[in-house]
Design a protein around this motif. Structure first.
Motif, short mmCIF file in Angstrom:
data_model
loop_
_atom_site.label_atom_id
_atom_site.label_comp_id
_atom_site.label_asym_id
_atom_site.label_seq_id
_atom_site.Cartn_x
_atom_site.Cartn_y
_atom_site.Cartn_z
N ASP A 196 -5.14 5.85 -7.01
CA ASP A 196 -5.34 4.65 -6.22
C ASP A 196 -4.03 3.91 -6.00
N TYR A 197 -4.01 3.13 -4.93
CA TYR A 197 -2.79 2.47 -4.48
C TYR A 197 -3.13 1.09 -3.94
N TRP A 198 -2.16 0.20 -4.04
CA TRP A 198 -2.28 -1.17 -3.54
C TRP A 198 -1.19 -1.47 -2.52
N SER A 204 -0.01 10.55 2.46
CA SER A 204 -1.09 11.22 1.74
C SER A 204 -1.65 12.36 2.58
N ILE A 205 -1.94 13.49 1.92
CA ILE A 205 -2.57 14.61 2.60
C ILE A 205 -4.09 14.57 2.46
N TYR A 206 -4.60 13.61 1.72
CA TYR A 206 -6.03 13.50 1.48
C TYR A 206 -6.63 12.42 2.36
N GLN A 261 5.60 8.45 -2.63
CA GLN A 261 5.49 8.84 -1.24
C GLN A 261 4.33 8.13 -0.53
N VAL A 262 3.32 7.73 -1.28
CA VAL A 262 2.17 7.06 -0.70
C VAL A 262 2.44 5.57 -0.62
N ALA A 263 2.17 5.00 0.54
CA ALA A 263 2.36 3.58 0.74
C ALA A 263 1.23 3.02 1.59
N LEU A 264 0.84 1.79 1.30
CA LEU A 264 -0.15 1.08 2.09
C LEU A 264 0.55 -0.08 2.77
N VAL A 265 0.41 -0.16 4.08
CA VAL A 265 1.05 -1.20 4.86
C VAL A 265 -0.02 -2.06 5.51
#
Length: 120
Positions: free
Chosen positions: A108-110, A27-29, A1-5
């Protein structure tokens, strides 16, 4: 569900400027740290600029005085303003976000990366 654009990459002449943006969705954070990394062909991925939730910044020596990282207008967004670009700045730039989940846990996410090309 988390994505970085990521957005804002492109081709620019030496001495020009680009503004990279990264937005986290799903993200809720609020992020603990966000940053920009870059990787050129045949080279290791390296940190360009980082930003903490309390406003501390960290820059690679090669970009100090030329790049600036800051929060965007929306929650969990970050902007990298790149001025006085040099051909050696050419690379794929990746956004990274680290979140604290509580009890010492992190996630963490990329992003997928955005190409920055600086011509001489």
């Amino acid at each position: 569900q988390v994505a970085l654009v990521e957005s804002g990459g492109g081709l620019v002449q030496a001495g020009g400027s680009l503004r990279l943006s990264c937005a986290v969705s799903g993200s809720i954070y609020t992020f603990n740290t966000m940053g920009w990394y870059r990787q050129a062909p045949g080279k290791q991925r390296e940190l360009v600029a980082g930003l903490t939730d309390i406003g501390n910044t960290n820059y690679d020596d090669s970009v100090k005085g030329r790049f600036a990282i800051s929060r965007g207008s929306a929650r969990n967004t970050v902007v990298l303003q790149m001025n006085s670009l040099k051909p050696e700045d050419t690379a794929v730039y990746y956004c990274h976000a680290l979140f604290r989940l509580g009890a010492g846990r992190t996630a963490d996410y990329w992003g997928q990366g955005t190409q920055v090309t600086v011509s001489s």
